[in-house]
Design a protein around this motif. Structure first.
Motif, PDB file in Angstrom:
ATOM      1  N   THR A 201      -3.868   7.256 -11.261  1.00  0.00           N
ATOM      2  CA  THR A 201      -2.527   7.655 -11.674  1.00  0.00           C
ATOM      3  C   THR A 201      -1.643   7.687 -10.433  1.00  0.00           C
ATOM      4  O   THR A 201      -2.133   7.528  -9.308  1.00  0.00           O
ATOM      5  CB  THR A 201      -2.529   9.019 -12.375  1.00  0.00           C
ATOM      6  N   SER A 202      -0.358   7.869 -10.632  1.00  0.00           N
ATOM      7  CA  SER A 202       0.559   7.954  -9.488  1.00  0.00           C
ATOM      8  C   SER A 202       1.269   9.304  -9.511  1.00  0.00           C
ATOM      9  O   SER A 202       1.420   9.921 -10.565  1.00  0.00           O
ATOM     10  CB  SER A 202       1.581   6.817  -9.527  1.00  0.00           C
TER      11      SER A 202
ATOM     12  N   GLU B 257      -7.264  16.323 -19.408  1.00  0.00           N
ATOM     13  CA  GLU B 257      -7.442  17.625 -20.043  1.00  0.00           C
ATOM     14  C   GLU B 257      -6.259  18.559 -19.859  1.00  0.00           C
ATOM     15  O   GLU B 257      -6.180  19.596 -20.504  1.00  0.00           O
ATOM     16  CB  GLU B 257      -8.709  18.305 -19.495  1.00  0.00           C
ATOM     17  N   GLY B 258      -5.326  18.226 -18.944  1.00  0.00           N
ATOM     18  CA  GLY B 258      -4.193  19.121 -18.712  1.00  0.00           C
ATOM     19  C   GLY B 258      -3.552  18.879 -17.364  1.00  0.00           C
ATOM     20  O   GLY B 258      -3.011  17.813 -17.100  1.00  0.00           O
ATOM     21  N   ILE B 259      -3.659  19.877 -16.480  1.00  0.00           N
ATOM     22  CA  ILE B 259      -3.016  19.823 -15.165  1.00  0.00           C
ATOM     23  C   ILE B 259      -4.031  20.219 -14.093  1.00  0.00           C
ATOM     24  O   ILE B 259      -4.848  21.124 -14.288  1.00  0.00           O
ATOM     25  CB  ILE B 259      -1.801  20.784 -15.097  1.00  0.00           C
ATOM     26  N   ALA B 260      -3.967  19.522 -12.941  1.00  0.00           N
ATOM     27  CA  ALA B 260      -4.820  19.880 -11.805  1.00  0.00           C
ATOM     28  C   ALA B 260      -3.944  20.013 -10.560  1.00  0.00           C
ATOM     29  O   ALA B 260      -2.905  19.364 -10.434  1.00  0.00           O
ATOM     30  CB  ALA B 260      -5.897  18.819 -11.586  1.00  0.00           C
ATOM     31  N   ALA B 261      -4.362  20.882  -9.640  1.00  0.00           N
ATOM     32  CA  ALA B 261      -3.641  21.086  -8.379  1.00  0.00           C
ATOM     33  C   ALA B 261      -4.195  20.136  -7.326  1.00  0.00           C
ATOM     34  O   ALA B 261      -5.411  19.937  -7.227  1.00  0.00           O
ATOM     35  CB  ALA B 261      -3.779  22.522  -7.915  1.00  0.00           C
ATOM     36  N   VAL B 262      -3.293  19.525  -6.543  1.00  0.00           N
ATOM     37  CA  VAL B 262      -3.709  18.663  -5.435  1.00  0.00           C
ATOM     38  C   VAL B 262      -3.002  19.129  -4.170  1.00  0.00           C
ATOM     39  O   VAL B 262      -1.853  19.562  -4.204  1.00  0.00           O
ATOM     40  CB  VAL B 262      -3.385  17.177  -5.711  1.00  0.00           C
ATOM     41  N   GLU B 263      -3.729  19.029  -3.067  1.00  0.00           N
ATOM     42  CA  GLU B 263      -3.173  19.420  -1.781  1.00  0.00           C
ATOM     43  C   GLU B 263      -2.610  18.193  -1.082  1.00  0.00           C
ATOM     44  O   GLU B 263      -3.324  17.226  -0.822  1.00  0.00           O
ATOM     45  CB  GLU B 263      -4.248  20.075  -0.917  1.00  0.00           C
ATOM     46  N   LEU B 264      -1.313  18.274  -0.768  1.00  0.00           N
ATOM     47  CA  LEU B 264      -0.627  17.188  -0.081  1.00  0.00           C
ATOM     48  C   LEU B 264      -0.534  17.552   1.402  1.00  0.00           C
ATOM     49  O   LEU B 264       0.132  18.514   1.769  1.00  0.00           O
ATOM     50  CB  LEU B 264       0.768  17.005  -0.684  1.00  0.00           C
ATOM     51  N   SER B 265      -1.235  16.787   2.229  1.00  0.00           N
ATOM     52  CA  SER B 265      -1.225  17.064   3.668  1.00  0.00           C
ATOM     53  C   SER B 265       0.138  16.724   4.257  1.00  0.00           C
ATOM     54  O   SER B 265       0.830  15.824   3.783  1.00  0.00           O
ATOM     55  CB  SER B 265      -2.304  16.248   4.376  1.00  0.00           C
ATOM     56  N   ALA B 266       0.532  17.462   5.292  1.00  0.00           N
ATOM     57  CA  ALA B 266       1.785  17.152   5.991  1.00  0.00           C
ATOM     58  C   ALA B 266       1.712  15.747   6.561  1.00  0.00           C
ATOM     59  O   ALA B 266       0.707  15.353   7.153  1.00  0.00           O
ATOM     60  CB  ALA B 266       2.027  18.169   7.099  1.00  0.00           C
ATOM     61  N   GLY B 267       2.759  14.967   6.341  1.00  0.00           N
ATOM     62  CA  GLY B 267       2.800  13.605   6.847  1.00  0.00           C
ATOM     63  C   GLY B 267       2.135  12.588   5.929  1.00  0.00           C
ATOM     64  O   GLY B 267       1.802  11.491   6.367  1.00  0.00           O
ATOM     65  N   THR B 268       1.925  12.943   4.658  1.00  0.00           N
ATOM     66  CA  THR B 268       1.333  11.998   3.696  1.00  0.00           C
ATOM     67  C   THR B 268       2.197  10.741   3.581  1.00  0.00           C
ATOM     68  O   THR B 268       3.419  10.823   3.449  1.00  0.00           O
ATOM     69  CB  THR B 268       1.194  12.653   2.307  1.00  0.00           C
ATOM     70  N   GLN B 269       1.557   9.593   3.635  1.00  0.00           N
ATOM     71  CA  GLN B 269       2.260   8.317   3.649  1.00  0.00           C
ATOM     72  C   GLN B 269       2.284   7.677   2.253  1.00  0.00           C
ATOM     73  O   GLN B 269       1.455   7.990   1.390  1.00  0.00           O
ATOM     74  CB  GLN B 269       1.586   7.363   4.628  1.00  0.00           C
TER      75      GLN B 269
ATOM     76  N   GLY C 188       1.472   5.379  -0.770  1.00  0.00           N
ATOM     77  CA  GLY C 188       0.245   4.677  -1.129  1.00  0.00           C
ATOM     78  C   GLY C 188      -1.026   5.413  -0.784  1.00  0.00           C
ATOM     79  O   GLY C 188      -2.119   4.951  -1.118  1.00  0.00           O
ATOM     80  N   GLU C 189      -0.911   6.561  -0.121  1.00  0.00           N
ATOM     81  CA  GLU C 189      -2.119   7.325   0.203  1.00  0.00           C
ATOM     82  C   GLU C 189      -2.763   7.834  -1.084  1.00  0.00           C
ATOM     83  O   GLU C 189      -2.079   8.164  -2.060  1.00  0.00           O
ATOM     84  CB  GLU C 189      -1.757   8.488   1.119  1.00  0.00           C
ATOM     85  N   VAL C 190      -4.089   7.891  -1.081  1.00  0.00           N
ATOM     86  CA  VAL C 190      -4.833   8.240  -2.296  1.00  0.00           C
ATOM     87  C   VAL C 190      -5.457   9.620  -2.150  1.00  0.00           C
ATOM     88  O   VAL C 190      -6.178   9.894  -1.176  1.00  0.00           O
ATOM     89  CB  VAL C 190      -5.931   7.200  -2.588  1.00  0.00           C
TER      90      VAL C 190
ATOM     91  N   ARG D  47      -8.036   9.357  -9.268  1.00  0.00           N
ATOM     92  CA  ARG D  47      -7.469   8.939  -7.993  1.00  0.00           C
ATOM     93  C   ARG D  47      -5.952   8.939  -8.112  1.00  0.00           C
ATOM     94  O   ARG D  47      -5.399   8.253  -8.983  1.00  0.00           O
ATOM     95  CB  ARG D  47      -7.987   7.566  -7.615  1.00  0.00           C
ATOM     96  N   VAL D  48      -5.310   9.682  -7.261  1.00  0.00           N
ATOM     97  CA  VAL D  48      -3.859   9.885  -7.326  1.00  0.00           C
ATOM     98  C   VAL D  48      -3.215   9.103  -6.183  1.00  0.00           C
ATOM     99  O   VAL D  48      -3.423   9.413  -5.003  1.00  0.00           O
ATOM    100  CB  VAL D  48      -3.504  11.376  -7.214  1.00  0.00           C
ATOM    101  N   VAL D  49      -2.440   8.081  -6.537  1.00  0.00           N
ATOM    102  CA  VAL D  49      -1.731   7.282  -5.542  1.00  0.00           C
ATOM    103  C   VAL D  49      -0.355   7.914  -5.313  1.00  0.00           C
ATOM    104  O   VAL D  49       0.435   8.063  -6.253  1.00  0.00           O
ATOM    105  CB  VAL D  49      -1.573   5.825  -6.016  1.00  0.00           C
ATOM    106  N   VAL D  50      -0.085   8.310  -4.072  1.00  0.00           N
ATOM    107  CA  VAL D  50       1.168   8.993  -3.746  1.00  0.00           C
ATOM    108  C   VAL D  50       2.303   7.974  -3.631  1.00  0.00           C
ATOM    109  O   VAL D  50       2.224   7.017  -2.859  1.00  0.00           O
ATOM    110  CB  VAL D  50       1.038   9.784  -2.432  1.00  0.00           C
ATOM    111  N   ASN D  51       3.328   8.193  -4.426  1.00  0.00           N
ATOM    112  CA  ASN D  51       4.524   7.344  -4.388  1.00  0.00           C
ATOM    113  C   ASN D  51       5.653   8.147  -3.741  1.00  0.00           C
ATOM    114  O   ASN D  51       6.247   9.029  -4.357  1.00  0.00           O
ATOM    115  CB  ASN D  51       4.911   6.924  -5.807  1.00  0.00           C
ATOM    116  N   VAL D  52       5.911   7.865  -2.475  1.00  0.00           N
ATOM    117  CA  VAL D  52       6.929   8.609  -1.730  1.00  0.00           C
ATOM    118  C   VAL D  52       8.311   8.073  -2.093  1.00  0.00           C
ATOM    119  O   VAL D  52       8.583   6.869  -1.963  1.00  0.00           O
ATOM    120  CB  VAL D  52       6.693   8.504  -0.224  1.00  0.00           C
ATOM    121  N   LEU D  53       9.177   8.973  -2.553  1.00  0.00           N
ATOM    122  CA  LEU D  53      10.523   8.602  -2.973  1.00  0.00           C
ATOM    123  C   LEU D  53      11.531   8.891  -1.861  1.00  0.00           C
ATOM    124  O   LEU D  53      11.591  10.006  -1.339  1.00  0.00           O
ATOM    125  CB  LEU D  53      10.914   9.382  -4.228  1.00  0.00           C
ATOM    126  N   VAL D  54      12.298   7.873  -1.532  1.00  0.00           N
ATOM    127  CA  VAL D  54      13.351   8.032  -0.518  1.00  0.00           C
ATOM    128  C   VAL D  54      14.618   8.528  -1.213  1.00  0.00           C
ATOM    129  O   VAL D  54      15.058   7.942  -2.201  1.00  0.00           O
ATOM    130  CB  VAL D  54      13.624   6.709   0.203  1.00  0.00           C
TER     131      VAL D  54
END
Length: 371
Positions: free
Chosen positions: A264-265, A285-297, A299-301, A321-328
């Motif tokens: 997912t993204s 099943e619902g919602i899960a918490a994910v930790e986003l590290s400082a400086g995540t780029q 496309g990072e998974v 697998r969560v693909v991070v889509n950074v929005l400008v």
């Protein structure tokens, strides 16, 4: 009115011999006497299909037809003749020997296939669904023996109880001596003195059936569930065919399935990607918490263990697998623009260093199966 044999069989003029044969066999199945007792035109339809196949299966006849049409065939001496066959059952036996396998004795019932549509959540958790399908069942009135209740069953006089006949028949392949299923007892060797009035002595009837199907958790799109003995009933007590449920799993807009894993993204604003934090992502099943590290780029998974699809038959679940889509940010107001300009002026090469290219991240996200 003579019909184009290509049109009758539903094939193109460049169809191969194998394609013509396959089309004829499929059409013949649809015109089988066991499922067409209600259609008075079934025999004529089969004769038309057989004539088309007789023309197209012979290279010389096919070439003549392609050049000159039906008139060319007539002038060349070709004339189809199926009048020697007594019924559609006789016609069918002449081509297929009493069934598609050509085996002697009562024929085993054909298989039945039915499609079942489910969604991705149902595929993940398993589901029980009711399905309806058409199948040839044993006649309840005569219990499959073809005789009116209370009347005797005697040895077939035509075949002497053998269930088979030795005969010379005219087929699309010329005069041929062959062993055929008896057209009176249909291979059983016995006949009812008074045929069952419900099934007319066949022992079987086409009925609409309903059945509850247990779809296992983890099933994939296109996989089949086999239910033994739930297909068409066999003749004269022969085994029934099987029922195959072909499962179609609908696409889910939120996820892409890759084996037991889900992809997912997650849209993240550029400032938050720089700062890091705890975010929420949708799961099956619902919602899960994910930790986003400082400086995540971009496309990072990020991996959420155990939130994918269950492995069929083993119970173990894959990962999400969560693909991070950074929005400008867009459409900045004056204050936001000033803040961004001040930030930009303070950035150094160390702030902008990247350890992995965007393309490498995408390949890893979509191609890797590692946790």
């Amino acid at each position: 009115m003579l019909r184009d044999p290509y049109e009758v069989l539903g094939v193109g003029r460049d169809a191969s011999e194998q394609e013509i044969k396959k089309a004829f066999r499929q059409l013949a199945r649809e015109l089988h006497p066991d499922v067409n007792a209600h259609d008075p035109d079934a025999e004529e339809k089969f004769k038309t299909a057989a004539e088309a196949y007789e023309i197209l299966s012979d290279a010389d006849r096919r070439a003549t037809y392609d050049r000159y049409g039906h008139e060319g065939l007539r002038s060349g001496g070709y004339s189809p003749n199926f009048e020697g066959f007594g019924s559609i059952g006789d016609l069918f036996n002449a081509f297929f020997g009493g069934g598609f396998g050509g085996a002697a004795g009562p024929a085993q019932g054909e298989d039945v296939a039915v499609a079942l549509d489910i969604d991705l959540v149902e595929a993940a958790n398993g589901v029980k669904r009711q399905i309806a399908f058409q199948a040839v069942d044993r006649c309840e009135r005569c219990h499959g023996n073809g005789a009116e209740p209370g009347t005797p069953i005697e040895t077939c006089e035509r075949c002497g109880g053998a269930g088979q006949l030795q005969a010379v028949t005219r087929t699309p392949f010329g005069q041929m001596m062959r062993t055929m299923i008896c057209d009176v007892c249909h291979g059983d060797g016995r006949v009812a003195t008074q045929p069952c009035r419900e099934c007319r002595g066949r022992g079987r009837l086409a009925n609409r059936s309903e059945l509850e199907v247990d779809v296992p958790a983890g099933i994939s799109d296109g996989q089949r569930i086999r239910l033994g003995g739930r297909g068409h009933a066999g003749e004269a007590g022969a085994p029934s065919g099987d029922l195959y449920v072909i499962v179609n799993v609908a696409d889910d807009d939120r996820f892409v399935r890759e084996g037991d894993h889900l992809i997912t993204s997650l849209d993240v604003a550029a400032p938050l990607a720089a700062l890091g934090g705890t975010l929420e992502v949708a799961t099956l099943e619902g919602i899960a918490a994910v930790e986003l590290s400082a400086g995540t780029q971009p496309g990072e998974v990020l991996t959420v263990h155990g939130e994918g699809m269950p492995s069929l038959g083993r119970g173990r679940r894959g990962d999400l697998r969560v693909v991070v889509n950074v929005l400008v940010p867009r459409n900045l107001d004056d204050e936001q623009r000033q803040l961004m300009e001040r930030l930009n002026e303070t950035l150094t090469a160390e702030n902008l260093r990247s350890e992995e290219s965007m393309f490498a991240k995408l390949r890893r996200a979509l191609g890797s199966r590692a946790a």
